[in-house]
Motif scaffolding. Structure first.
Motif, PDB file in Angstrom:
ATOM      1  N   LEU A  29       0.821  -1.209   0.000  1.00 48.05           N
ATOM      2  CA  LEU A  29       0.000   0.000   0.000  1.00 48.05           C
ATOM      3  C   LEU A  29       0.852   1.256   0.000  1.00 48.05           C
ATOM      4  CD1 LEU A  29      -2.938  -0.787   2.466  1.00 48.05           C
ATOM      5  CD2 LEU A  29      -3.055  -0.518  -0.010  1.00 48.05           C
ATOM      6  N   PHE A  30       1.911   1.276   0.797  1.00 48.33           N
ATOM      7  CA  PHE A  30       2.792   2.444   0.842  1.00 48.33           C
ATOM      8  C   PHE A  30       3.509   2.648  -0.487  1.00 48.33           C
ATOM      9  CE2 PHE A  30       2.680   1.981   5.589  1.00 48.33           C
ATOM     10  CZ  PHE A  30       2.099   3.215   5.830  1.00 48.33           C
ATOM     11  N   GLU A  31       3.886   1.566  -1.146  1.00 48.69           N
ATOM     12  CA  GLU A  31       4.508   1.681  -2.471  1.00 48.69           C
ATOM     13  C   GLU A  31       3.522   2.266  -3.475  1.00 48.69           C
ATOM     14  OE1 GLU A  31       5.918  -2.261  -3.318  1.00 48.69           O
ATOM     15  OE2 GLU A  31       7.612  -2.056  -1.929  1.00 48.69           O
ATOM     16  N   ASP A  32       2.269   1.812  -3.434  1.00 49.07           N
ATOM     17  CA  ASP A  32       1.235   2.344  -4.321  1.00 49.07           C
ATOM     18  C   ASP A  32       0.952   3.815  -4.027  1.00 49.07           C
ATOM     19  OD1 ASP A  32       1.058  -0.181  -5.408  1.00 49.07           O
ATOM     20  OD2 ASP A  32      -0.811  -0.712  -4.372  1.00 49.07           O
ATOM     21  N   GLU A  33       0.890   4.172  -2.753  1.00 47.85           N
ATOM     22  CA  GLU A  33       0.619   5.565  -2.368  1.00 47.85           C
ATOM     23  C   GLU A  33       1.769   6.488  -2.758  1.00 47.85           C
ATOM     24  OE1 GLU A  33      -2.312   6.862  -0.943  1.00 47.85           O
ATOM     25  OE2 GLU A  33      -3.026   4.894  -1.546  1.00 47.85           O
ATOM     26  N   ALA A  34       2.997   5.987  -2.710  1.00 53.97           N
ATOM     27  CA  ALA A  34       4.167   6.799  -3.061  1.00 53.97           C
ATOM     28  C   ALA A  34       4.106   7.239  -4.520  1.00 53.97           C
ATOM     29  CB  ALA A  34       5.448   6.031  -2.784  1.00 53.97           C
ATOM     30  N   LYS A  39       2.403   9.954   1.513  1.00 51.76           N
ATOM     31  CA  LYS A  39       3.370   9.272   2.370  1.00 51.76           C
ATOM     32  C   LYS A  39       2.736   8.650   3.601  1.00 51.76           C
ATOM     33  CE  LYS A  39       6.976  12.422   0.948  1.00 51.76           C
ATOM     34  NZ  LYS A  39       7.915  13.454   1.341  1.00 51.76           N
ATOM     35  N   ALA A  40       1.430   8.733   3.734  1.00 50.28           N
ATOM     36  CA  ALA A  40       0.762   8.214   4.937  1.00 50.28           C
ATOM     37  C   ALA A  40      -0.555   7.566   4.542  1.00 50.28           C
ATOM     38  CB  ALA A  40       0.520   9.338   5.932  1.00 50.28           C
ATOM     39  N   LYS A  85       2.481   5.944   9.042  1.00 43.75           N
ATOM     40  CA  LYS A  85       3.577   6.264   8.132  1.00 43.75           C
ATOM     41  C   LYS A  85       4.601   5.139   8.188  1.00 43.75           C
ATOM     42  CE  LYS A  85       3.058  11.203   8.820  1.00 43.75           C
ATOM     43  NZ  LYS A  85       3.669  12.428   9.336  1.00 43.75           N
ATOM     44  N   PRO A  86       5.208   4.828   7.047  1.00 44.97           N
ATOM     45  CA  PRO A  86       6.194   3.738   7.037  1.00 44.97           C
ATOM     46  C   PRO A  86       7.538   4.180   7.602  1.00 44.97           C
ATOM     47  CG  PRO A  86       6.096   4.727   4.886  1.00 44.97           C
ATOM     48  CD  PRO A  86       5.042   5.414   5.725  1.00 44.97           C
ATOM     49  N   ARG A  87       8.240   3.260   8.197  1.00 46.59           N
ATOM     50  CA  ARG A  87       9.628   3.464   8.590  1.00 46.59           C
ATOM     51  C   ARG A  87      10.487   2.782   7.528  1.00 46.59           C
ATOM     52  NH1 ARG A  87      10.580   6.971  12.833  1.00 46.59           N
ATOM     53  NH2 ARG A  87       9.328   6.439  14.623  1.00 46.59           N
TER      54      ARG A  87
END
Length: 95
Positions: A29-34, A39-40, A85-87
């Motif tokens: 999901l974070f890769e898709d959102e980027a 970023k969140a 948010k990803p670390r």
């Protein structure tokens, strides 16, 4: 010890299969959102259209990932939406 820091960052060998699955899901999901410049993620959006059982599991696994420092969570005040948010550990890990 070459690569010691790298392997320590990515060590997730003692995790349950459910924790791994949620971590991989969030990573995707974070890769898709980027791609869209975001970023969140919102906890409300993650839990939309989920059963109570699925939502409680997702919430629990979010706490596990936070404890292990794979994600950062923020909540402005009680009962507000939770921002996730990803670390770097989450983005670099192989689940």
């Amino acid at each position: 010890m070459p690569g010691g820091d790298e392997s320590r960052l990515l060590d997730n060998s003692g995790w349950s299969s459910r924790t791994r699955a949620v971590a991989k899901y969030l990573q995707n999901l974070f890769e898709d959102e980027a791609v869209h410049g975001r970023k969140a993620l919102s906890m409300d959006s993650l839990l939309a259209r989920k059963t109570r059982k699925e939502a409680s599991r997702m919430f629990f696994e979010t706490l596990v990932l936070k404890t292990k420092d794979y994600i950062h969570v923020e909540q402005g005040k009680p009962f507000d939406d939770i921002c996730i948010k990803p670390r770097l550990k989450l983005l670099k890990s192989d689940f």
